[in-house]
Write a protein that holds these residues in place. Structure first.
Motif, PDB file in Angstrom:
ATOM      1  N   ALA A 690      46.721  30.886 -69.483  1.00  0.00           N
ATOM      2  CA  ALA A 690      45.627  31.826 -69.226  1.00  0.00           C
ATOM      3  C   ALA A 690      46.094  33.105 -68.547  1.00  0.00           C
ATOM      4  O   ALA A 690      45.325  34.065 -68.454  1.00  0.00           O
ATOM      5  N   ALA A 691      47.342  33.139 -68.062  1.00  0.00           N
ATOM      6  CA  ALA A 691      47.818  34.309 -67.327  1.00  0.00           C
ATOM      7  C   ALA A 691      47.921  35.504 -68.267  1.00  0.00           C
ATOM      8  O   ALA A 691      48.553  35.415 -69.319  1.00  0.00           O
ATOM      9  N   PRO A 692      47.332  36.645 -67.899  1.00  0.00           N
ATOM     10  CA  PRO A 692      47.359  37.810 -68.806  1.00  0.00           C
ATOM     11  C   PRO A 692      48.756  38.379 -69.005  1.00  0.00           C
ATOM     12  O   PRO A 692      49.082  38.875 -70.078  1.00  0.00           O
ATOM     13  N   GLN A 693      49.593  38.325 -67.955  1.00  0.00           N
ATOM     14  CA  GLN A 693      50.928  38.915 -68.078  1.00  0.00           C
ATOM     15  C   GLN A 693      51.946  37.945 -68.662  1.00  0.00           C
ATOM     16  O   GLN A 693      53.093  38.331 -68.927  1.00  0.00           O
ATOM     17  N   GLY A 694      51.584  36.661 -68.855  1.00  0.00           N
ATOM     18  CA  GLY A 694      52.490  35.706 -69.467  1.00  0.00           C
ATOM     19  C   GLY A 694      53.622  35.284 -68.576  1.00  0.00           C
ATOM     20  O   GLY A 694      54.678  34.850 -69.079  1.00  0.00           O
TER      21      GLY A 694
END
Length: 991
Positions: A690-694
């Motif tokens: 779910a992390a936007p920055q990966g």
């Protein structure tokens, strides 16, 4: 040469009794399993191909067509010599999908129960003439030996005994593809008996009628030459057609399909049989011309005696006739047993169970077993009736060729099943129906009536007008079958189910099932859903059987594991009641969920199948598989943790490094959904997905090895067209880096505080010394009580400041490097006693009890003064945390070349939020003004100088409150040898 009727009955019943005893010996375990399952037994069991045609029919054929009789043996030998490319792929399919008959295989490939029904009907029609042939030979042999006018009733009696044998030893197991060791051993014994009998008859002909090979050659060159010229010879086209018929019969006939694929041990055994069976058939073929030539020399009337039964004319001795009878009985009985066993399973699966599905039968296994037994008897009695009504009017060649031509109609479908994925159900059924109609009109109808063969010759094939009926019908029916099959398959659409089955059946196929979730959540729910159709007992047994074979838990809810369980249950049910009924039951009771993401290929299943299939790959496919395995091995052995998820959240990969880090084996989680992974991995991997920055950097995670700091990276696996293909996640263990960073920060902080402490001590020390001197002088310069009191207060305050400055100086010097040359053996019991003495002097009014339990014979290597400073600090802290009446216990014991020393108090303990900061300067748990916060940092520094470790446990194990300090110091090797036993408390080597 004749035998009386009682003697004949004794001979026949004695032989059948021998078979019963042999099968019973195997069934009771009287013979070792190594012998029963030896490849030779399986090869001899395959000798069931040599039916009564091999004993009597070949003689009749040889008397009409000379060496044309060899086509029967050469065709079968050719089929088995091609085992690696023909028989082994069929074996793989039948074993993988639990298919026990030709009808099962066709129904599975073309995804239709009616295809199985049609194949069963074709097999039944084709095999009835062959069954009649077996029974006819028994009847004629009985007539030849006993002179009974109507031997059909005796033939019926023998047939019933054979049916009883098949029912007892062939229908003992419910699953059709279960190996029948006792039955195989009996069939192998029959093959051995007929081989020995035929070789003995050949020896009688060669050495009893002739005087050996030389005399035989002389006769062939002389008087016998005339007899040979009267025998017609097959032209090459007819030879090739016969070879094709017997080639297809070697694996398409129900009895051969059953022995070859349903009863086989393994692939290696089948490959061994690929050369051993041709050798057996060669030995069976050798006596045929010898017997024929011997009877020609003796002048036996072929017309009167019957060409098929010339062996009875070899000698007037009763035992020669007995040998001929036993050879025929062994060949006929073995063929009848396996035909009835195979046909009963086909009729059960594709007639009875299709018309009457087994819905909630109270005892399904018993019901199926008795149905099979009844069908076995019905098949054999049906063969006898066909013999009585039809067979008595035809010779063996007519009956045999009608059977072989009918079974050859399945050959185009079998070859397409293996090598043509584009073939479909409509094409196969159309071609088979056309070929079947031509065969029935040309060869089957003439068996039932006096009507001549109706051979339909298309334009351009007028050259076949004068040829034998079997030859014309074979060519026309197979040509029409193949042509119709191809044209209809190309003109019609193939269903998705047929395409999937075609991939499973193709020689170079690797099954690619779709990754879909099931409605059932685990194995326990499988039982509940299947119980509605199969009943609770059968559902329980079948699910448990599949779980045991796959080594799965009933509570395993991984989607991949459930798909494997479903496929295995379907395969088991297919062996129980056929693929069509099994598929219907499984589709109805264990459906997939189709309301989620679109289905994708099950990559993990494809990988496992490729690994199993790897040894059979060749050429470019083998090179590509080598590249795949190299890439797979690279990812698996990567020293960084790696896992991959499909777009539906199903785990597809979990490499070795991640398994070692997490303590979770990949096999136990592959195929699981991300939400069902063990904690903390379900939440942690959910965060990175779910992390936007990966990327997640140094996340603290509590694992079985303690707290670790993990860095996670995510990358998308989009396809070439940009479609979602899931994610791959790298997991790096940065715990060592985190701890090193903390140590560096701590060391830098200590260094800066040490410099500050040195400067402060120097700058404050001198003025304080002056103030203390002035305060002392003031006492001698005045007698004023107020001034004296003020001087005392100044002196007390300067003493306090001096102590603080002393602590700063001590801390600043505490980090100095002390070499090992300054260390000496030090008894910690004595050091503790001295520290306790000083503690009591400093606070003698408090009622705290101290117990020094350190052994006096254990010494460490260290600086006694500095270790005493450590003990004073730690004992002082324990004293300050204790209430009056509490105990402070000091204990020590050797552990793995170190002395493990503990200081335990019964005080209020340390707050969890303070525990990780106790060794930092100016951190204290004491009230303001009572502690500087430099004692424990100084202790930590001194312990580090001694190559030791220190840990704090609060509260200690087994106590509700209090604190326990753990110290590990190196033992003096001369005074403190480690004792047996393992450490009960491992130090944190990462501090």
């Amino acid at each position: 040469m004749s035998l009386n009727l009682p003697g004949l009955l004794a001979l026949g019943i004695g032989y059948l009794s021998l078979l019963f005893l042999g099968a019973l010996a195997v069934d009771r375990g009287w013979l070792p399993s190594r012998l029963v399952r030896h490849p030779v037994v399986y090869t001899l069991a395959l000798g069931v191909y040599a039916s009564a045609w091999a004993v009597y029919g070949s003689l009749e054929f040889a008397s009409h067509y000379g060496f044309g009789y060899l086509a029967y043996y050469l065709g079968a030998a050719g089929a088995f010599l091609l085992a690696p490319v023909l028989l082994v792929p069929i074996q793989r399919m039948t074993r993988t999908h639990q298919l026990s008959s030709l009808a099962d295989l066709f129904a599975f490939r073309f995804r239709s129960r009616w295809v199985g029904t049609l194949l069963t009907l074709v097999s039944l029609l084709a095999v009835l003439p062959l069954l009649a042939l077996q029974i006819q030979t028994m009847g004629h042999a009985i007539h030849r030996l006993s002179g009974v006018g109507s031997p059909s009733l005796l033939a019926l009696g023998f047939s019933l005994l054979i049916a009883l044998f098949a029912m007892l030893f062939g229908a003992r197991h419910t699953h059709l593809n279960t190996r029948h060791d006792s039955l195989l051993a009996a069939i192998a014994l029959e093959s051995l008996v007929k081989l020995v009998a035929m070789l003995a008859l050949g020896a009688v002909a060669l050495f009893g009628v002739f005087d050996g090979p030389a005399d035989l050659q002389t006769w062939l060159d002389g008087a016998g030459h005339v007899d040979q010229t009267r025998i017609a010879q097959l032209d090459p086209a007819q030879w090739r057609t016969l070879l094709l018929l017997f080639f297809s019969a070697a694996f398409l006939m129900p009895q051969m399909f059953h022995i070859t694929f349903a009863e086989t041990l393994d692939r290696r055994t089948l490959l061994q049989a690929s050369w051993a069976l041709p050798l057996f058939l060669l030995l069976m073929a050798l006596p045929i011309p010898l017997i024929l030539w011997a009877t020609q020399r003796l002048g036996v009337d072929e017309v009167g005696a019957g060409a098929a039964y010339l062996a009875f004319g070899l000698s007037s001795s009763w035992w020669v006739g007995g040998l001929a009878f036993i050879a025929g009985l062994a060949a006929a009985s073995g063929t009848m047993v396996i035909i009835s066993l195979a046909l009963s399973g086909m009729i059960l699966n594709h007639f009875v169970l299709v018309a009457h599905p087994p819905i909630a039968q109270p005892d399904l296994y018993r019901w199926l077993r008795w149905l099979r037994r009844g069908l076995i008897a019905a098949v054999i009695v049906g063969g006898w009736l066909f013999y009585r009504l039809v067979g008595v009017h035809h010779d063996l060649s007519t009956l045999g060729l009608a059977s072989f031509v009918g079974m050859a109609q399945c050959l185009p479908g079998m070859l397409a099943l293996l090598y043509w994925p584009g073939a479909n159900r409509k094409g196969m059924v159309s071609g088979l129906v056309v070929g079947l109609a031509i065969w029935l009109a040309g060869l089957w109808v003439p068996l039932l009536t006096d009507h001549p063969p109706m051979v339909f010759l298309p334009p351009g094939l007028d050259v076949l007008a004068g040829e034998p009926a079997w030859y014309s019908v074979t060519l026309v029916s197979l040509a029409a079958n193949i042509l119709t099959f191809i044209l209809v398959s190309l003109a019609t659409r193939t269903s998705a189910g047929e395409r999937a089955a075609a991939e499973a059946c193709s020689v170079d196929a690797v099954v690619r099932p779709m990754r879909l979730p099931l409605v059932a959540a685990n194995g326990a729910e499988f039982k509940r859903h299947l119980a509605r159709v199969l009943g609770e007992d059968v559902a329980q047994r079948e699910v448990e059987r599949a779980l045991t074979a796959l080594r799965l838990s009933p509570l395993d809810g991984r989607p991949y594991a459930l798909r494997r369980l479903r496929d295995h249950i379907q395969a088991n049910l297919s062996g129980l009641m056929g693929p069509s009924v099994a598929q219907d039951i499984v589709d109805r009771c264990l459906p997939y969920r189709h309301n989620g993401p679109s289905a994708t290929e099950d990559i993990h299943f494809v990988e496992s199948r490729l690994e199993a299939y790897r040894s059979r790959l060749t050429g470019l496919a083998r090179e590509l598989d080598g590249l795949r395995r190299y890439h797979r091995r690279t990812l698996t052995r990567l020293p960084v943790g790696l896992c991959a998820f499909g777009e539906d959240g199903e785990l597809l990969m979990w490499n070795d490094a991640l398994a070692e880090l997490s303590g979770i084996e990949g096999d136990s989680v592959i195929g699981a959904h991300r939400d069902t992974l063990p904690a903390p991995w379900n939440d942690l991997l959910g965060q990175i997905l779910a992390a936007p920055q990966g990327r997640l950097y140094k996340q603290p995670v509590s694992l079985s090895r303690g707290e670790r700091y993990l860095t996670l990276h995510r990358a998308g696996l989009q396809g070439e067209q940009g479609e979602d293909g899931g994610y791959v996640i790298l997991v790096e263990d940065h715990s060592e880096m985190k701890w090193l960073e903390d140590e560096l920060v701590h060391a830098a902080r200590l260094a800066s505080i040490g410099q500050l402490a040195t400067g402060v001590a120097h700058e404050i020390g001198n003025p304080i010394t002056g103030i203390s001197s002035l305060a002392q002088n003031l006492r001698y310069d005045t007698d004023d009580p107020a001034l004296l009191e003020t001087a005392d207060q100044i002196q007390a305050l300067t003493d306090r400041v001096s102590k603080i400055v002393g602590s700063l100086v001590g801390f600043a010097h505490g980090g100095r490097h002390v070499t090992g040359a300054d260390f000496a053996p030090t008894c910690m019991a004595e050091v503790t006693d001295e520290a306790l003495h000083l503690i009591r002097l400093a606070r003698s009014g408090e009622d705290v009890r101290y117990e020094n339990r350190c052994p006096t014979d254990q010494a460490v290597i260290g600086d006694a003064q500095r270790l005493q400073q450590v003990m004073i600090n730690l004992l002082g802290n324990a004293r300050d945390a204790s209430e009056p009446g509490d105990r402070v216990i000091v204990e020590a014991m050797p552990e793995d070349r170190r002395l493990h020393l503990t200081i335990t108090d019964e005080g209020h303990g340390i707050a969890p939020q303070m525990r990780d900061h106790l060794f930092e300067p100016f951190t204290t748990t004491k009230p303001a003004g009572e502690g500087t916060g430099l004692g424990l940092p100084l202790v930590y520094s001194i312990v580090a100088e001694h190559d030791g470790q220190i840990e704090i446990e609060s509260p200690p194990a087994g106590q509700a409150s209090g604190t326990r300090i753990h110290l590990w110091l190196p033992l003096d090797p001369q005074h403190g040898e480690p004792q047996n036993g393992e450490s009960t408390h491992e130090p944190d080597t990462d501090r």
